[in-house]
Design a protein around this motif. Structure first.
Motif, PDB file in Angstrom:
ATOM      1  N   GLN A 664       7.128   3.235  -0.812  1.00 41.43           N
ATOM      2  CA  GLN A 664       7.590   2.777  -2.112  1.00 41.43           C
ATOM      3  C   GLN A 664       6.940   1.449  -2.523  1.00 41.43           C
ATOM      4  O   GLN A 664       6.612   1.239  -3.694  1.00 41.43           O
ATOM      5  CB  GLN A 664       9.120   2.608  -2.093  1.00 41.43           C
ATOM      6  CG  GLN A 664       9.863   3.868  -1.683  1.00 41.43           C
ATOM      7  CD  GLN A 664       9.550   5.056  -2.587  1.00 41.43           C
ATOM      8  OE1 GLN A 664       9.483   4.916  -3.820  1.00 41.43           O
ATOM      9  NE2 GLN A 664       9.360   6.216  -1.988  1.00 41.43           N
ATOM     10  N   ALA A 665       6.760   0.548  -1.580  1.00 40.00           N
ATOM     11  CA  ALA A 665       6.228  -0.780  -1.882  1.00 40.00           C
ATOM     12  C   ALA A 665       4.712  -0.721  -1.890  1.00 40.00           C
ATOM     13  O   ALA A 665       4.050  -0.971  -0.870  1.00 40.00           O
ATOM     14  CB  ALA A 665       6.733  -1.790  -0.857  1.00 40.00           C
ATOM     15  N   THR A 666       4.137  -0.390  -3.040  1.00 43.33           N
ATOM     16  CA  THR A 666       2.685  -0.218  -3.120  1.00 43.33           C
ATOM     17  C   THR A 666       2.003  -1.304  -3.932  1.00 43.33           C
ATOM     18  O   THR A 666       0.770  -1.393  -3.929  1.00 43.33           O
ATOM     19  CB  THR A 666       2.352   1.151  -3.731  1.00 43.33           C
ATOM     20  OG1 THR A 666       2.936   1.225  -5.040  1.00 43.33           O
ATOM     21  CG2 THR A 666       2.893   2.278  -2.866  1.00 43.33           C
ATOM     22  N   ASN A 667       2.754  -2.131  -4.661  1.00 39.13           N
ATOM     23  CA  ASN A 667       2.156  -3.124  -5.540  1.00 39.13           C
ATOM     24  C   ASN A 667       1.987  -4.470  -4.838  1.00 39.13           C
ATOM     25  O   ASN A 667       2.623  -4.749  -3.813  1.00 39.13           O
ATOM     26  CB  ASN A 667       3.000  -3.311  -6.805  1.00 39.13           C
ATOM     27  CG  ASN A 667       3.063  -2.037  -7.629  1.00 39.13           C
ATOM     28  OD1 ASN A 667       2.071  -1.310  -7.732  1.00 39.13           O
ATOM     29  ND2 ASN A 667       4.227  -1.769  -8.209  1.00 39.13           N
ATOM     30  N   PHE A 668       1.149  -5.292  -5.424  1.00 36.88           N
ATOM     31  CA  PHE A 668       0.954  -6.641  -4.904  1.00 36.88           C
ATOM     32  C   PHE A 668       2.234  -7.464  -5.088  1.00 36.88           C
ATOM     33  O   PHE A 668       2.946  -7.319  -6.079  1.00 36.88           O
ATOM     34  CB  PHE A 668      -0.213  -7.311  -5.638  1.00 36.88           C
ATOM     35  CG  PHE A 668      -0.464  -8.716  -5.199  1.00 36.88           C
ATOM     36  CD1 PHE A 668      -1.192  -8.991  -4.059  1.00 36.88           C
ATOM     37  CD2 PHE A 668       0.042  -9.782  -5.945  1.00 36.88           C
ATOM     38  CE1 PHE A 668      -1.425 -10.300  -3.668  1.00 36.88           C
ATOM     39  CE2 PHE A 668      -0.174 -11.093  -5.555  1.00 36.88           C
ATOM     40  CZ  PHE A 668      -0.915 -11.353  -4.406  1.00 36.88           C
ATOM     41  N   ALA A 669       2.527  -8.310  -4.110  1.00 39.70           N
ATOM     42  CA  ALA A 669       3.710  -9.176  -4.184  1.00 39.70           C
ATOM     43  C   ALA A 669       3.353 -10.549  -3.658  1.00 39.70           C
ATOM     44  O   ALA A 669       2.427 -10.713  -2.852  1.00 39.70           O
ATOM     45  CB  ALA A 669       4.861  -8.576  -3.369  1.00 39.70           C
ATOM     46  N   HIS A 670       4.085 -11.548  -4.145  1.00 43.31           N
ATOM     47  CA  HIS A 670       3.918 -12.911  -3.623  1.00 43.31           C
ATOM     48  C   HIS A 670       4.752 -13.020  -2.342  1.00 43.31           C
ATOM     49  O   HIS A 670       5.984 -13.010  -2.391  1.00 43.31           O
ATOM     50  CB  HIS A 670       4.363 -13.946  -4.656  1.00 43.31           C
ATOM     51  CG  HIS A 670       3.500 -13.955  -5.887  1.00 43.31           C
ATOM     52  ND1 HIS A 670       2.252 -14.537  -5.909  1.00 43.31           N
ATOM     53  CD2 HIS A 670       3.706 -13.439  -7.138  1.00 43.31           C
ATOM     54  CE1 HIS A 670       1.722 -14.393  -7.109  1.00 43.31           C
ATOM     55  NE2 HIS A 670       2.573 -13.734  -7.877  1.00 43.31           N
ATOM     56  N   ASP A 690       8.870 -12.050  -2.813  1.00 42.40           N
ATOM     57  CA  ASP A 690       9.640 -11.976  -4.052  1.00 42.40           C
ATOM     58  C   ASP A 690       9.893 -10.552  -4.499  1.00 42.40           C
ATOM     59  O   ASP A 690      10.564 -10.327  -5.515  1.00 42.40           O
ATOM     60  CB  ASP A 690       8.915 -12.759  -5.155  1.00 42.40           C
ATOM     61  CG  ASP A 690       7.571 -12.136  -5.522  1.00 42.40           C
ATOM     62  OD1 ASP A 690       7.135 -11.192  -4.817  1.00 42.40           O
ATOM     63  OD2 ASP A 690       6.949 -12.601  -6.503  1.00 42.40           O
ATOM     64  N   ALA A 691       9.371  -9.574  -3.799  1.00 41.36           N
ATOM     65  CA  ALA A 691       9.550  -8.165  -4.153  1.00 41.36           C
ATOM     66  C   ALA A 691       9.314  -7.317  -2.908  1.00 41.36           C
ATOM     67  O   ALA A 691       8.727  -7.785  -1.924  1.00 41.36           O
ATOM     68  CB  ALA A 691       8.572  -7.771  -5.266  1.00 41.36           C
ATOM     69  N   PRO A 692       9.775  -6.067  -2.919  1.00 41.44           N
ATOM     70  CA  PRO A 692       9.450  -5.183  -1.792  1.00 41.44           C
ATOM     71  C   PRO A 692       7.930  -5.112  -1.608  1.00 41.44           C
ATOM     72  O   PRO A 692       7.178  -5.021  -2.585  1.00 41.44           O
ATOM     73  CB  PRO A 692      10.030  -3.833  -2.216  1.00 41.44           C
ATOM     74  CG  PRO A 692      11.118  -4.181  -3.180  1.00 41.44           C
ATOM     75  CD  PRO A 692      10.625  -5.395  -3.926  1.00 41.44           C
ATOM     76  N   THR A 693       7.497  -5.161  -0.380  1.00 42.40           N
ATOM     77  CA  THR A 693       6.054  -5.179  -0.114  1.00 42.40           C
ATOM     78  C   THR A 693       5.775  -4.646   1.292  1.00 42.40           C
ATOM     79  O   THR A 693       6.705  -4.279   2.040  1.00 42.40           O
ATOM     80  CB  THR A 693       5.500  -6.605  -0.260  1.00 42.40           C
ATOM     81  OG1 THR A 693       4.072  -6.556  -0.200  1.00 42.40           O
ATOM     82  CG2 THR A 693       6.027  -7.525   0.834  1.00 42.40           C
ATOM     83  N   VAL A 726       4.365  -2.153   7.815  1.00 40.91           N
ATOM     84  CA  VAL A 726       5.779  -1.817   7.715  1.00 40.91           C
ATOM     85  C   VAL A 726       6.288  -2.331   6.369  1.00 40.91           C
ATOM     86  O   VAL A 726       5.850  -3.377   5.879  1.00 40.91           O
ATOM     87  CB  VAL A 726       6.581  -2.436   8.885  1.00 40.91           C
ATOM     88  CG1 VAL A 726       6.496  -3.945   8.875  1.00 40.91           C
ATOM     89  CG2 VAL A 726       8.013  -1.950   8.887  1.00 40.91           C
ATOM     90  N   GLU A 727       7.196  -1.589   5.762  1.00 39.63           N
ATOM     91  CA  GLU A 727       7.768  -1.987   4.478  1.00 39.63           C
ATOM     92  C   GLU A 727       8.922  -2.964   4.692  1.00 39.63           C
ATOM     93  O   GLU A 727       9.723  -2.804   5.622  1.00 39.63           O
ATOM     94  CB  GLU A 727       8.298  -0.766   3.728  1.00 39.63           C
ATOM     95  CG  GLU A 727       7.237   0.121   3.130  1.00 39.63           C
ATOM     96  CD  GLU A 727       7.857   1.234   2.292  1.00 39.63           C
ATOM     97  OE1 GLU A 727       7.957   1.072   1.058  1.00 39.63           O
ATOM     98  OE2 GLU A 727       8.256   2.246   2.892  1.00 39.63           O
ATOM     99  N   ILE A 728       9.007  -3.940   3.781  1.00 40.42           N
ATOM    100  CA  ILE A 728      10.157  -4.846   3.778  1.00 40.42           C
ATOM    101  C   ILE A 728      10.697  -4.943   2.350  1.00 40.42           C
ATOM    102  O   ILE A 728      10.007  -4.598   1.381  1.00 40.42           O
ATOM    103  CB  ILE A 728       9.795  -6.253   4.292  1.00 40.42           C
ATOM    104  CG1 ILE A 728       8.777  -6.922   3.366  1.00 40.42           C
ATOM    105  CG2 ILE A 728       9.288  -6.210   5.722  1.00 40.42           C
ATOM    106  CD1 ILE A 728       8.542  -8.396   3.677  1.00 40.42           C
ATOM    107  N   THR A 729      11.918  -5.407   2.233  1.00 36.53           N
ATOM    108  CA  THR A 729      12.544  -5.609   0.917  1.00 36.53           C
ATOM    109  C   THR A 729      12.308  -7.041   0.446  1.00 36.53           C
ATOM    110  O   THR A 729      11.757  -7.869   1.176  1.00 36.53           O
ATOM    111  CB  THR A 729      14.047  -5.334   1.005  1.00 36.53           C
ATOM    112  OG1 THR A 729      14.626  -6.209   1.985  1.00 36.53           O
ATOM    113  CG2 THR A 729      14.312  -3.893   1.400  1.00 36.53           C
ATOM    114  N   ALA A 730      12.728  -7.323  -0.781  1.00 38.32           N
ATOM    115  CA  ALA A 730      12.592  -8.677  -1.309  1.00 38.32           C
ATOM    116  C   ALA A 730      13.488  -9.630  -0.533  1.00 38.32           C
ATOM    117  O   ALA A 730      14.532  -9.252   0.002  1.00 38.32           O
ATOM    118  CB  ALA A 730      12.951  -8.691  -2.787  1.00 38.32           C
ATOM    119  N   GLY A 731      13.067 -10.883  -0.485  1.00 36.37           N
ATOM    120  CA  GLY A 731      13.838 -11.888   0.238  1.00 36.37           C
ATOM    121  C   GLY A 731      13.184 -12.230   1.554  1.00 36.37           C
ATOM    122  O   GLY A 731      11.986 -12.023   1.770  1.00 36.37           O
TER     123      GLY A 731
END
Length: 779
Positions: A664-670, A690-693, A726-731
């Motif tokens: 799900q987390a496919t976009n660039f994130a800070h 700041d977002a799932p990444t 591995v995927e992580i959530t925001a925060g």
């Protein structure tokens, strides 16, 4: 004299009397000839073998020097050091995070993690201990061959010739640079002896055979172990002391127990092999014995050239610098194979001939045909390795010839054959030297080859004259004759080539021999550039200390294990297939600042101006990064991207095309990686986003790794071809990875079960009343 006369007549009739012979007591021997042979007791043989090993390597025995040449310094010593460090930390080294961006350690098999006698270098001080380990197994091999030959011949002097011939030949002396190979060679005759007795007698002897076979299995030399059991099968299943059904059943039970006892090692190895770059097409004709290679059995330096440190070898193959058995041993082995054609002589003679033919690779014809019939042999490299069988068979055939000739000294046909064999070998040596004079290979020095041939011919003439007198001289003269023959045979092997394993002062291998920049040990990886690797593949100096220290400074190829420095490179037998793809891709790179180096996490790389030093790469990425945009691609597209200068691993992560739609987390994130904590089989990272990444880990992806995010299980995805994500959530997230060798637990359970079975069989074998036959034995 009655027993002696009966045995002499039997030998003249070519009867296989020695098949189950036991050594007669000296008091009942009946002749002074036998009593002189019986002077060579096991303890005297052990002392003689120790003296010869000491004469070959006094500096290693005394601890002033140790081995370093080739694989000993590049592989054996660094891995022993890493194993020792893990042992004293109370860890079993399942995973090695310091090499090739991480790879399985125990599963490599030739790391000998579970080999019982590894305690020698785990407990004794470094850097002496691995050298003692190797010399100790050389001694073990000679002692085992002595026991096996005495079991077959009943003649202690003949057994002495076999033991010395096996321990002191070109291959076993060269094998001192491979701790795992010399360990397997050391156990080889003991396994054959124990298995033969176990198959014939059953009961406790069968249990002992299984235990001995399992110890060799843990040594991690697959080809030598395979050769051991092929010879064992041929010898055990053709014996006629017990019915065929009982032989087959006992041999199968022995093999099953060995496999189960070693399952804790074998299952991880098989798992790694199935995920590795090796397949049935992996073996090639590389490093086969050259078409003229049989000539080196008589003139060991024929068509050989020296390295800068003085080690002579064939240019066509570099696996072993010598496979010279000794021209005297070869002559006696030919006599044993051609004069007395009993079961064992035929098996050993045929095995030796086939092994020499297989060693030629495609030039011999048989190797190619057999590989087509048995595709699994494609996992095995280097046809030259088949010479192991010949070098096992030759000393036994030589011992059988000496024992049989002394038992039947008046057989004229034996004397005639001996003269013909020695004369033919001298003539062939002359032809070989002549060929060297008129058709040398590049850099071959004819005068060196001529000296080698003339010396071998002279020593063979000495052996030819001494052997017929063995049964004629008594008392002190008879003993001196036998010692003289041993000295000639030992001198032959000792002088057949300059020292095969150069040594270095132990200070060169000491932990504090190199002063390192503390920044190299704080986590970032180092890498030897393709240019530097090409340099070190061919560079050398006659000063062994400088040579060793130069490789240590450059961390080529596994010295980083001694220094405790993570590396993106290394030299191992097995790599995962994606890992090997990246190794090949790196070898083709010439730009040290490439995106691939960033992906590998290479902070330090070989200097462009001085290959012995390292320079820092400011663009290197840490082992753990986060926030990259996902790019889905197939294998070829991924490798092309990694080789491209336009790929930016700080902004993109390459994932398998099959993962598209599942992540799900496919976009660039800070995102920021706040902290990284790495252990031998674990990794933790504090990540803020700041977002799932995706969090990308520059660590080799391999079954057994599992991940959690904030304590919850998370799926690991293959990333950047060979690594992990591995995927992580925001925060803020705590990412934890842990490695567990998934096949070790089941393998250890099998090993424990087999050990309990061995204990039960041993107890049942000892609980019977004296004289009560075993149910597992056939009368």
């Amino acid at each position: 004299m009655k027993n002696s006369d009966q045995r002499s007549v039997a030998f003249c009739q070519d009867a296989p009397v020695l098949a189950g012979a036991q050594a007669p007591p000296a008091a009942a021997a009946g002749t002074w000839t036998v009593s002189m042979d019986e002077w060579f007791t096991p303890w005297r043989f052990a002392g003689l073998l120790f003296l010869l090993i000491f004469a070959a390597y006094p500096d290693v025995v005394l601890g002033t020097s140790t081995f370093f040449y080739r694989d000993y310094g590049f592989f054996g010593y660094p891995l022993a050091h890493y194993h020792r460090e893990a042992f004293w930390r109370g860890e079993l080294p399942f995973w090695n995070p310091l090499s090739n961006c991480g790879l399985p350690h125990l599963a490599q098999w030739n790391t000998m993690t579970l080999y019982p006698l590894s305690l020698i270098y785990l407990l004794l001080p470094m850097p002496w201990a691995p050298g003692y380990f190797c010399l100790g197994h050389l001694f073990l091999g000679g002692a085992g061959m002595y026991c096996l030959a005495h079991r077959w011949t009943g003649n202690r002097f003949a057994s002495t010739i076999a033991g010395l011939g096996y321990a002191l030949n070109g291959l076993t002396l060269h094998a001192l640079m491979w701790p795992n190979n010399i360990a397997a060679l050391g156990w080889m005759p003991i396994v054959v002896l124990a298995a033969e007795r176990g198959v014939r007698e059953g009961g406790r002897k069968l249990v002992l055979a299984a235990l001995v076979g399992a110890v060799q299995m843990f040594s991690g030399a697959p080809e030598i172990i395979l050769f051991t059991w092929l010879l064992t099968a041929a010898l055990c299943l053709t014996a006629r002391e017990t019915p065929l059904r009982a032989r087959c059943a006992r041999f199968a039970l022995t093999g099953l127990l060995v496999a189960m006892l070693a399952a804790a090692q074998l299952l991880p190895f098989i798992d790694l092999l199935l995920h590795s770059h090796r397949d049935q097409s992996y073996a090639t004709n590389a490093w086969a014995m050259p078409a003229w290679g049989w000539a080196n059995l008589l003139v060991p330096l024929f068509h050989c050239t020296p390295s800068i440190v003085g080690v002579y070898s064939q240019d066509a193959q570099q696996w072993t610098s010598s496979y010279y058995a000794g021209i005297g041993i070869t002559a006696l082995a030919l006599l044993g194979a051609l004069r007395w054609r009993d079961r064992r002589s035929l098996i050993l003679g045929a095995a030796a001939l086939l092994s020499l033919t297989f060693a030629l690779g495609s030039a011999g014809g048989i190797h190619t045909v057999v590989r087509k019939l048995f595709p699994f042999l494609g996992f095995v490299r280097f046809p030259i390795k088949f010479v192991v069988i010949m070098l096992f068979a030759a000393p036994l055939l030589a011992a059988m010839a000496v024992a049989r000739w002394q038992a039947a000294p008046e057989c004229a046909s034996t004397r005639r054959r001996w003269v013909w064999i020695c004369g033919l070998l001298v003539a062939l040596a002359a032809v070989i030297v002549t060929v060297s004079r008129f058709h040398p290979v590049p850099d071959e020095r004819w005068e060196v080859t001529a000296q080698s041939g003339l010396t071998r011919a002279a020593l063979l003439c000495a052996v030819a004259m001494l052997v017929p007198w063995l049964h004629r001289l008594s008392g002190v003269r008879g003993l001196c004759l036998r010692l003289g023959l041993v000295a000639v045979l030992g001198l032959d092997v000792r002088t057949h080539t300059p020292r095969q394993n150069p040594t270095v002062p132990v200070d060169a291998l000491a932990a504090d021999a190199i002063q390192r920049d503390e920044k190299l040990t704080d986590g970032p990886r180092v890498m030897v550039s393709a240019r530097a690797k090409a340099f070190f593949d061919h560079a050398a100096t006659p000063n062994t200390a400088e040579f060793c220290l130069g490789n240590r400074r450059a961390l080529v190829p596994n010295w980083n294990l001694v220094e405790g420095i993570p590396s993106a490179g290394g030299f191992y037998s097995l790599y995962t297939s994606p890992q090997n793809d990246l190794r090949s891709l790196w070898a083709s790179q010439t730009n040290g600042s490439s995106a691939l180096a960033d992906v590998l996490g290479v902070r330090w790389i070989s200097s462009e101006t001085n290959v012995f030093t390292l320079q820092e790469r400011p663009t290197a990425l840490p082992v753990v990064t986060a926030g990259q945009r996902a790019v889905f691609a197939d294998r070829d597209e991924t490798l092309q991207a990694l080789a491209s200068s336009s790929f930016d691993p700080a902004k993109q992560v390459l994932l398998k095309r099959t993962a598209n739609g599942q992540i799900q987390a496919t976009n660039f994130a800070h995102a920021r990686v706040l902290a990284i904590r790495q252990g031998a089989s674990s990794l933790e990272a504090d990540v803020e986003s700041d977002a799932p990444t995706l969090v990308t880990i520059a660590q080799t992806d391999y079954p057994g790794w599992s991940a959690t995010v904030n304590g919850r299980p998370a799926r690991l995805w293959p990333a950047n071809h060979a690594f992990q994500a591995v995927e992580i959530t925001a925060g803020q997230s705590l990412v934890r990875l842990a490695y567990r060798e998934r096949t070790f637990g089941p393998g250890a359970a099998f090993s424990l079960l087999a050990l309990l079975a061995c204990v039960t069989l041993w107890w049942r074998g000892g609980s019977r009343r004296a004289g009560e036959p075993s149910r597992t034995m056939v009368a």
